[in-house]
Enzyme design. Structure first.
Site, short mmCIF file in Angstrom:
data_model
loop_
_atom_site.label_atom_id
_atom_site.label_comp_id
_atom_site.label_asym_id
_atom_site.label_seq_id
_atom_site.Cartn_x
_atom_site.Cartn_y
_atom_site.Cartn_z
N ASP A 157 0.85 -1.18 0.00
CA ASP A 157 0.00 0.00 0.00
C ASP A 157 0.90 1.24 0.00
O ASP A 157 2.12 1.15 0.08
CB ASP A 157 -1.00 -0.02 1.17
CG ASP A 157 -2.28 0.75 0.82
OD1 ASP A 157 -2.23 1.56 -0.11
OD2 ASP A 157 -3.31 0.55 1.49
C1 BGC Z 1 -5.29 3.08 0.37
C2 BGC Z 1 -5.61 2.11 -0.74
C3 BGC Z 1 -5.45 2.77 -2.09
C4 BGC Z 1 -4.04 3.32 -2.19
C5 BGC Z 1 -3.72 3.97 -3.51
C6 BGC Z 1 -3.96 3.77 0.13
O1 BGC Z 1 -3.74 4.80 1.02
O2 BGC Z 1 -5.24 2.38 1.60
O3 BGC Z 1 -6.90 1.59 -0.55
O4 BGC Z 1 -5.71 1.86 -3.10
O5 BGC Z 1 -3.87 4.28 -1.17
O6 BGC Z 1 -4.30 5.22 -3.62
#
Ligand code: BGC
Length: 753
Positions: A310
């Site tokens: 993430d």
């Molecule tokens: C979130 C994800 C998201 C990713 C990309 C993260 O902060 O937890 O769900 O897909 O950002 O934007």
């Protein structure tokens, strides 16, 4: 759109097409005939590591005084640094706002042009948060958020909107979406609750699988398919503090019982990628968790797709979690734990660190090859080697089309959940004088929630031509309606004017809830609805006029101090751009509501039990507390008609391991209006070696019945459906009695292994 702009676009398309044809030749000559291992054999270590790196688009965009220039433009020097120097293989995100399809085509093809110039000639993989539609492409169809989708209890609709989202993303040249979330939403404080399919394991599993099928289709390389990405593996949705990205404490049995099945189901459907939980599980950050990623995910579940970190979460192993000395150490731990791509996202330090780690023998090249193989396979299956800049044919006519918006409307109208309707306050008559009051009444931002053109989605200035707010939609049907804000989400304004309008009306439609927020910015300390909204509600109730409470929210804000004194309650969730029209159509009775709660709506802030709680959590009431006493229960949802159940039958009163039971019930629409009903079959394990929940959803079906019509609904139940995770971490169905219920009807069955 101005004449000048459309003329510019036509010219652009001709130039773009020329560029694209050049690109197609480049990638296909070089690579499409090769198999993945041949490609890997020719890659340098730096090129391999680049494939494992994902960078934020913002890094390669032109800026002035540090601010992105709009419309976005590529900064060639930066892009060359990313692709030619660091060999970056993947990009994400949107440069802080949505762009037109043409802008996306221009920017992504510019990126692919540079990728085609490299020795490796590997197309870039662009991924995006398409959370409720292709939300970062202007003019795309914005659907209700996942929580609302779950309230429809209609997996075919969920699949359909995933298909449309896939198509509209591909039309923007984006072949990879970071959706769906299959975390089970059992902690309503959590700021991503709206992104879940609610609290139930079965409902989440079914909806998640439907979304994966819709996104990926039969052929991943088709115009209508994108790679899906389930998230966040695993346990993310139940942080102890209720705050985003904070620790989860949960034993492995519970993890396997509740949080694993939706991931398992998505993997069974062939989901091609997965994002890891940003937080920690029992003291081990998931990005460093060898057991979770190498053991459970790869060895046990057999997941062969791409594992993506993430946002910034490898770095956070050092900077926040403190399980790594520094960023290099963090990269070592995370890559050895099984992560394939690092969503870095804002610099190239990861590339340098990982190359160095391999040179020092701290990460093996075989481990790197494993990840690169998965990534290249995905690129190949998406058709990127053949044509990374393919233009979706006739996208102009289908992208954001009325047909797609009609599906969004259908989804919103099936999601809206009627929770109370005393004295048949609803439907309203168009002759009534309607006071439409509250911060959610005239706001598209409230309806769309986060991930709507921007990350937080709180910008009312974003133009959505065909969308109506709740007030605008009411006004278009009833000229006698009047709107007043009454309060902001956190401060009272012009209440006296709101009272004047309310006092002069026949009925008040009070629209409150929660303004959009996502992830960390959405952390709250108290689930209670804001003081300003509560005061506004009390003032409206005090007028003595009938009050229809319309809740526009992505998590259950506590409304117990006044909801019981409202005459009708509609929960509309975050229903998207079509939500205003759908809400008005429910209020006036054009749509008969059929949404059912996909979570338990709590009455008190410290009373966050789910429907499948334990018996011991109910007996508390003998000692003065309320036990299990939610504001509204999981599965609840009223209609403007009535449904009656009868003839609940099981094909046998006994069940064995290899056999199944046929379960039947007759449903009668005994009212005077056509309507849809969700038939929910629950089972209770009467005695078990792990304290059984009071009941569990076993199956459900949604049917539509004309007034007076009867249908027989049937389900097949196997012993597997009655199983649970044992203390030995095995799924078992234990001998004994099970009680099955559909509403107040009951049947018992004895199971013998
Ligand atoms: C979130 C994800 C998201 C990713 C990309 C993260 O902060 O937890 O769900 O897909 O950002 O934007």
């Amino acid at each position: 759109m101005s004449v000048i702009k459309s003329k510019y676009l036509r010219q652009y398309k001709v130039i773009a097409l020329f560029l694209f044809s050049f690109l197609i030749a480049k990638f296909s000559d070089a690579q499409s005939a090769n198999n993945i291992d041949d490609i890997i054999a020719k890659l340098t270590l730096e090129e391999k590591v680049g494939q494992m790196t994902q960078i934020n688009l913002e890094v390669v965009l032109k800026k002035e005084n540090g601010a992105i220039v709009y419309p976005i433009e590529i900064d060639t020097t930066k892009l060359q640094e990313a692709i030619l120097r660091y060999k970056v293989g993947s990009f994400l995100n949107n440069g802080r706002m949505a762009h037109s399809r043409e802008e996306w085509l221009r920017v992504i093809s510019a990126i692919q042009v540079v990728a085609a110039k490299t020795d490796a000639q590997i197309p870039v993989l662009y991924g995006i948060d398409a959370i409720h539609g292709a939300n970062y492409t202007s003019g795309s169809t914005l659907f209700p958020h996942q929580l609302a989708q779950a309230a429809t209890w209609n997996p075919s609709l969920v699949k359909r909107i995933a298909e449309i989202t896939a198509y509209e993303s591909r039309s923007s040249m984006i072949p990879w979406v970071f959706s769906p979330i299959v975390d089970v939403g059992r902690q309503p404080l959590w700021s991503q609750f709206f992104e879940t399919y609610g609290e139930d394991v079965l409902l989440t599993s079914i909806m998640g699988a439907a979304a994966v099928r819709g996104y990926q289709g039969e052929d991943l390389s088709a115009d209508t398919s994108v790679a899906a990405c389930v998230k966040h593996f695993m346990g993310y949705s139940n942080p102890f503090s209720g705050k985003d990205r904070t620790p989860v404490y949960m034993d492995e049995r519970q993890l396997r019982e509740t949080y694993l099945p939706p991931f398992q189901k998505a993997i069974d459907q062939g989901v091609r990628s997965l994002i890891v939980n940003s937080g920690e599980l029992n003291g081990i950050p998931c990005h460093a968790n060898d057991f979770l990623l190498n053991g459970l995910l790869r060895d046990e579940l057999g997941f062969e797709g791409v594992v993506l970190s993430d946002w910034g979460d490898i770095e956070r192993l050092a900077t926040v979690h403190r399980v790594a000395e520094n960023r290099k150490d963090a990269a070592r731990i995370a890559i050895n734990a099984g992560i394939d791509i690092s969503m870095v996202p804002n610099d190239f330090v990861f590339c340098e660190n990982l190359v160095d780690l391999v040179k020092r023998g701290e990460v093996s090249e075989a481990r790197i090859d494993e990840s690169v193989r998965r990534i290249l396979q995905l690129k190949q299956d998406l058709g990127l080697f053949e044509d990374a800049t393919a233009i979706v044919e006739n996208a102009e006519s289908r992208f954001g089309s009325n047909a797609h918006r009609q599906v969004a409307y259908q989804m919103a109208s099936e999601a809206i959940t009627l929770l109370k309707n005393e004295g048949q306050t609803l439907p309203l008559s168009k002759e009534q004088k309607i006071a439409v009051i509250g911060p959610a009444a005239n706001s598209l931002a409230y309806l769309n929630g986060p991930w709507s053109r921007t990350w937080q989605g709180n910008d009312e200035m974003i133009e959505e031509e065909s969308a109506q707010t709740i007030f605008k939609a009411i006004q278009s049907q009833s000229k006698q309606s009047q709107y007043l804000l009454g309060c902001n989400s956190d401060s009272l304004v012009n209440i006296s004017r709101a009272l004047k309008v309310a006092n002069n009306s026949d009925v008040i439609v009070l629209c409150i809830g929660e303004k959009p927020s996502a992830e960390k910015p959405g952390d709250i300390d108290d689930l209670t609805i804001s003081e300003a909204e509560e005061k506004l509600a009390q003032a409206m109730i005090a007028t003595g006029k009938p009050v229809v409470l319309v809740l526009v929210e992505g998590r259950p804000r506590i409304v117990s101090s006044f909801a019981d004194r409202c005459d009708a309650v509609l929960l509309v969730y975050q229903p998207g751009n079509a939500g205003g029209a759908a809400t008005a159509d429910v209020l006036f009775g054009k749509v008969n509501p059929s949404g059912h709660l996909p979570f338990t709506y709590p009455r008190n802030v410290n009373d966050l039990l789910t429907y499948d709680h334990k018996k011991s959590e109910e007996v508390d009431k003998h000692y003065g507390s309320s036990g299990y006493n939610p504001q509204w229960s999981f599965g609840e949802g009223l209609s403007f008609t009535q449904f009656e159940y009868s003839d609940f039958k099981m094909s046998s009163d006994s069940l064995r391991t290899s056999s199944t039971l046929n379960v039947e019930v007759k449903v009668l629409n005994s009212g005077v209006k056509k309507g849809k009903d969700v038939i929910q079959l629950y089972a209770t394990d009467e005695v078990a070696s792990i304290t059984p929940p009071v009941k569990r959803l076993i199956a459900f079906d949604k049917v539509e019945l004309e007034a007076g019509q009867t249908k027989t609904v049937s389900f097949r139940v196997s012993s597997e459906d009655l199983s649970f995770m044992s203390a030995q971490l095995k799924r078992v169905t234990e001998e004994g009695w099970f009680t099955f219920t559909i509403e107040n009807l009951e049947q018992r069955v004895y199971f013998t292994p």
